[in-house]
Write a protein that holds these residues in place. Structure first.
Motif, short mmCIF file in Angstrom:
data_model
loop_
_atom_site.label_atom_id
_atom_site.label_comp_id
_atom_site.label_asym_id
_atom_site.label_seq_id
_atom_site.Cartn_x
_atom_site.Cartn_y
_atom_site.Cartn_z
N ALA A 1 6.97 21.23 -18.23
CA ALA A 1 8.14 20.49 -19.12
C ALA A 1 8.21 21.36 -20.26
O ALA A 1 9.51 21.76 -20.58
N LEU A 2 7.31 21.71 -21.07
CA LEU A 2 7.29 22.59 -22.26
C LEU A 2 7.88 23.98 -21.95
O LEU A 2 8.65 24.29 -22.93
N GLY A 3 7.34 24.43 -20.66
CA GLY A 3 8.02 25.66 -20.70
C GLY A 3 9.59 25.70 -20.23
O GLY A 3 10.15 26.70 -20.53
N TYR A 4 9.92 24.87 -19.64
CA TYR A 4 11.40 24.54 -19.21
C TYR A 4 12.11 24.33 -20.48
O TYR A 4 13.25 25.10 -20.71
N GLU A 5 11.38 23.45 -21.61
CA GLU A 5 12.17 23.53 -22.80
C GLU A 5 12.24 24.83 -23.60
O GLU A 5 13.26 25.16 -24.13
N ALA A 6 11.22 25.58 -23.48
CA ALA A 6 11.33 26.92 -24.18
C ALA A 6 12.42 27.77 -23.54
O ALA A 6 12.89 28.61 -24.22
N ASP A 7 12.32 27.69 -21.88
CA ASP A 7 13.40 28.47 -21.41
C ASP A 7 14.87 28.09 -21.82
O ASP A 7 15.70 28.94 -21.99
N LEU A 8 15.00 26.77 -21.89
CA LEU A 8 16.42 26.08 -22.27
C LEU A 8 16.65 26.52 -23.70
O LEU A 8 17.80 26.89 -24.16
N TYR A 9 15.56 26.47 -24.66
CA TYR A 9 15.86 26.99 -26.09
C TYR A 9 16.27 28.41 -26.33
O TYR A 9 16.75 28.79 -27.18
N ARG A 10 15.89 29.23 -25.28
CA ARG A 10 16.11 30.50 -25.25
C ARG A 10 17.61 30.84 -25.37
O ARG A 10 18.07 32.13 -25.95
N ALA A 11 18.43 29.94 -25.17
CA ALA A 11 20.00 30.23 -25.32
C ALA A 11 20.56 30.39 -26.85
O ALA A 11 21.59 30.37 -27.05
N LEU A 12 19.42 29.56 -27.57
CA LEU A 12 19.76 29.40 -29.07
C LEU A 12 18.81 30.33 -30.00
O LEU A 12 17.89 30.40 -29.77
N SER A 13 19.51 30.55 -31.03
CA SER A 13 18.43 31.11 -32.20
C SER A 13 17.67 30.02 -32.83
O SER A 13 17.76 28.78 -32.49
N ALA A 14 16.55 30.47 -33.49
CA ALA A 14 15.88 29.48 -34.11
C ALA A 14 16.71 28.62 -35.13
O ALA A 14 16.50 27.49 -35.15
N ALA A 15 17.54 29.42 -35.80
CA ALA A 15 18.57 28.49 -36.86
C ALA A 15 19.38 27.41 -35.94
O ALA A 15 19.41 26.20 -36.34
N ARG B 1 18.52 26.04 -33.06
CA ARG B 1 17.78 25.08 -32.51
C ARG B 1 17.28 24.10 -33.79
O ARG B 1 17.58 22.82 -33.36
N GLU B 2 17.25 24.37 -34.93
CA GLU B 2 16.98 23.70 -35.97
C GLU B 2 18.22 22.77 -36.15
O GLU B 2 18.04 21.60 -36.39
N THR B 3 19.43 23.46 -36.13
CA THR B 3 20.59 22.67 -36.34
C THR B 3 20.84 21.64 -35.19
O THR B 3 21.16 20.64 -35.44
N LEU B 4 20.56 21.98 -33.90
CA LEU B 4 20.92 21.22 -32.70
C LEU B 4 20.03 19.93 -32.95
O LEU B 4 20.31 18.71 -32.79
N ASN B 5 18.60 19.91 -33.39
CA ASN B 5 17.96 19.08 -33.52
C ASN B 5 18.00 18.08 -34.34
O ASN B 5 17.97 16.80 -34.38
N SER B 6 18.59 18.59 -35.61
CA SER B 6 19.31 17.68 -36.63
C SER B 6 20.37 17.09 -36.32
O SER B 6 20.52 15.69 -36.52
N LEU B 7 21.18 17.65 -35.58
CA LEU B 7 22.62 16.92 -35.26
C LEU B 7 22.07 15.92 -34.05
O LEU B 7 22.78 14.68 -34.33
N CYS B 8 21.25 16.13 -33.32
CA CYS B 8 20.69 15.18 -31.88
C CYS B 8 20.13 13.95 -32.78
O CYS B 8 20.60 12.96 -32.62
N ASP B 9 19.45 14.29 -33.96
CA ASP B 9 18.76 13.03 -34.78
C ASP B 9 19.86 12.01 -35.27
O ASP B 9 20.03 10.98 -35.19
#
Length: 153
Positions: free
Chosen positions: A116-130, A132-140
């Motif tokens: 599951a964590l590997g899949y998440e990492a693969d999915l997150y590769r489409a986004l930069s670190a910034a 990812r942080e923005t996406l997580n904040s917006l999702c919250d």
């Protein structure tokens, strides 16, 4: 433009897009564990919740994974039948029946988590670190606001 005259562009409609994305991601992740572990999406979600938050009652599991009682009950019954989940009786409140993973369930959980964590990492590769942080904040923020809307606020 009046409400009646507005067109619903389904492909741009946020609830639709989130639903389709969720389904696609869920099915892709399910493909990783369904065959080797013979688990349904709901069974895995129950195991994931118990792996993180046990002991929980079936009702508490349903609240955590946002699934209806019937689906959770079926998943729990199947997992109990396979010896992956056990139910105890609360000594202080006999009506309460907390669930937890058995040793077999913990073993399966420990094998699926890296997938599951590997899949998440693969999915997150489409986004930069910034991003990812923005996406997580917006999702919250969207989760919190959707809960308010659901509760009539």
């Amino acid at each position: 433009m009046t409400v009646e005259a507005q067109a619903l562009e389904l492909e741009k409609f946020l609830p639709y897009r989130l639903s389709v994305l969720s389904q696609l991601v869920s099915e892709s992740l399910h493909d990783l564990y369904a065959g080797p572990f013979e688990l349904s999406v709901t069974q895995w979600r129950v195991m994931a919740a118990l792996g993180r938050f046990a002991p929980l009652t079936a009702s508490e599991v349903g609240q955590r994974i946002v699934m209806d009682k019937v689906a959770v009950s079926r998943a729990v019954a199947g997992l109990m039948q396979r010896g992956m989940v056990e139910r105890a009786t609360d000594r202080e409140d006999r009506r309460r029946a907390p669930l937890r993973l058995t040793p077999k369930g913990r073993t399966v959980h420990a094998q699926i988590v890296p997938l599951a964590l590997g899949y998440e990492a693969d999915l997150y590769r489409a986004l930069s670190a910034a991003e990812r942080e923005t996406l997580n904040s917006l999702c919250d923020r969207l989760f919190a606001h959707a809960k308010l809307l659901r509760n009539g606020a």
